[in-house]
Design an enzyme around this catalytic site. Structure first.
Site, short mmCIF file in Angstrom:
data_model
loop_
_atom_site.label_atom_id
_atom_site.label_comp_id
_atom_site.label_asym_id
_atom_site.label_seq_id
_atom_site.Cartn_x
_atom_site.Cartn_y
_atom_site.Cartn_z
N GLY A 118 -47.57 -5.97 -24.33
CA GLY A 118 -47.89 -5.39 -23.97
C GLY A 118 -47.76 -5.05 -22.41
N SER B 160 -49.87 -3.69 -19.06
CA SER B 160 -51.19 -3.56 -17.99
C SER B 160 -50.41 -2.33 -17.24
CB SER B 160 -50.97 -5.03 -18.13
OG SER B 160 -50.01 -4.85 -16.92
N VAL C 32 -46.96 -5.47 -12.28
CA VAL C 32 -45.69 -6.04 -12.15
C VAL C 32 -44.25 -6.93 -13.37
CG1 VAL C 32 -44.26 -6.92 -10.66
CG2 VAL C 32 -45.04 -5.53 -10.09
N ASP C 33 -45.60 -7.72 -14.15
CA ASP C 33 -45.06 -8.64 -14.78
C ASP C 33 -44.55 -8.33 -16.01
OD1 ASP C 33 -45.67 -10.53 -12.46
OD2 ASP C 33 -47.82 -10.94 -13.26
N LEU D 91 -53.29 -1.04 -24.24
CA LEU D 91 -54.54 -0.75 -24.11
C LEU D 91 -55.09 0.14 -23.42
CD1 LEU D 91 -55.09 -4.45 -25.46
CD2 LEU D 91 -54.30 -2.62 -27.29
N CYS E 140 -60.72 -12.01 -25.03
CA CYS E 140 -59.84 -11.02 -24.98
C CYS E 140 -58.55 -11.63 -25.61
CB CYS E 140 -59.76 -10.78 -23.49
SG CYS E 140 -59.37 -8.71 -23.24
N GLY F 297 -46.88 -10.78 -20.24
CA GLY F 297 -46.07 -10.67 -18.92
C GLY F 297 -47.16 -11.78 -18.40
N CYS G 60 -61.60 -8.12 -15.73
CA CYS G 60 -60.84 -6.55 -15.04
C CYS G 60 -62.15 -5.37 -15.54
CB CYS G 60 -60.21 -6.29 -16.98
SG CYS G 60 -60.12 -6.61 -18.33
#
Length: 353
Positions: free
Chosen positions: A6, A8, A11-12, A32, A99, A124, A197
């Site tokens: 997944g 985003s 960085v992670d 997503l 979520c 991450g 978010c």
């Protein structure tokens, strides 16, 4: 082994994808689309159009396939609508935990397994997942306690655990950032996202107000002894334990004890009135079957980054779990997630009532 990550655009998750590829896995990236909001550069949220572009850049840089899945409608139904409805009830919800169950982790892990043929799903998050001799597959706190995100996984369905991998489990944030810089990952200098978010940098109350999602009605601020001591500007502006911003003059500091949605009142009192000997939750989700739980040495957490609170006992009636503190503690906010731990092991969680 085929592993979907997944991504985003941060960085992670980018480093998570890198580490898995370095270990020889067949890695694909999945991002997503949950929002069409375009934010200014100084506001970091996630799952925005810019994040999708960043994730695509990283996937291209790493040489892995990348998929974008539009779940904006699902996100609105399962997370945003839930968020609004809970505030209508006078609660302080935790949309990130919901979520993770309904969208970003639980649902997505099953989707990539069934639709994209991935054997595992990685994120991450700073979390560990291990096999325990008694509990079976378990989620544990990450090595970087400052970044530990296990709390947000308390509502995950147990059957998802076998699909999950957390490549950053033994790393600190500083180490992850260093890896990103050393490998010249395109987003290595990107700021972290700390906000909810979908609120685009606004407080929950500001978001609800500006989007006309909730009617804000002023009401009374009432002392726990029954005396009206002031006026509030709308329940979403307040949460249990709050002291600042009440606008009330009193002989000693007052704290929010409760929000009463039916009467549209904020109940306040001195700090000792904030203390309680227990906390209850409903719709409790058992990540470890309760019959395997230890009888002592357990703790609970009622919000992200809260220090775990020791408990002496639990009682369960149907889907309702009540935890009894070793000593009186400040009340937890209704609507938040009550996560139960055995040391670093997450046993499950429910919604505080």
């Amino acid at each position: 082994m085929r592993v979907a990550v997944g991504m985003s655009g941060g960085v992670d998750s980018s480093v998570a994808a890198l580490l898995l590829k370095e270990k020889g896995y067949d890695v694909i990236g999945v991002t997503l689309k949950l929002s069409s909001i375009v934010c200014s550069n100084d506001i970091q949220v996630c799952c925005s159009p810019q994040d999708i572009k960043d994730a695509k850049r990283v996937a291209s840089y790493l040489g892995i396939e990348h998929y974008v899945i539009d779940w904006e409608d699902i996100f609105r139904e399962k997370v945003i609508n839930y968020f609004v409805e809970e505030y209508k009830k006078g609660k302080t919800p935790n949309p990130c935990s919901v979520c993770n169950r309904e969208v970003k982790t639980g649902r997505l892990a099953k989707f990539v397994n069934i639709v994209l043929g991935a054997d595992k799903f990685a994120t991450g998050h700073y979390i560990k997942i291990e096999d325990h001799p008694v509990y079976g597959k378990v989620i544990k706190r990450g090595s970087d306690i400052k970044k530990d995100q296990s709390y947000f996984m308390a509502l995950l369905e147990r059957d998802v655990l076998d699909l999950l991998i957390f490549p950053l489990s033994d790393l600190t944030k500083e180490e992850v950032r260093k890896i990103a810089e050393d490998y010249k990952i395109p987003v290595s200098q990107k700021k972290e996202s700390f906000e909810i978010c979908f609120t685009a940098g606004k407080t929950p109350a500001e978001y609800l107000l500006e989007n006309n999602l909730l009617a804000f009605e002023s009401g009374d601020i009432v002392h726990i002894d029954g005396k009206t001591v002031g006026k509030h500007k709308g329940l979403p502006f307040y949460t249990v334990g709050q002291r600042r911003g009440l606008g009330v003059r009193w002989r000693e500091p007052l704290y929010v004890i409760e929000k009463d949605a039916e009467r549209n009142t904020v109940v306040v009192g001195e700090r000792e009135k904030l203390l309680t000997d227990h906390v209850s939750s409903e719709d409790f989700n058992f990540l470890v079957p309760v019959e395997k739980w230890k009888k002592e040495g357990l703790s609970v957490q009622g919000r992200y980054r809260q220090k775990a609170v020791k408990i002496k006992d639990v009682s369960i009636e149907g889907n309702r779990l009540t935890a009894y503190f070793e000593k009186p503690e400040e009340r937890f906010a209704k609507g938040q997630v009550l996560a139960v731990y055995d040391g670093d092991i997450l046993l499950g969680g429910g919604i505080i009532v």
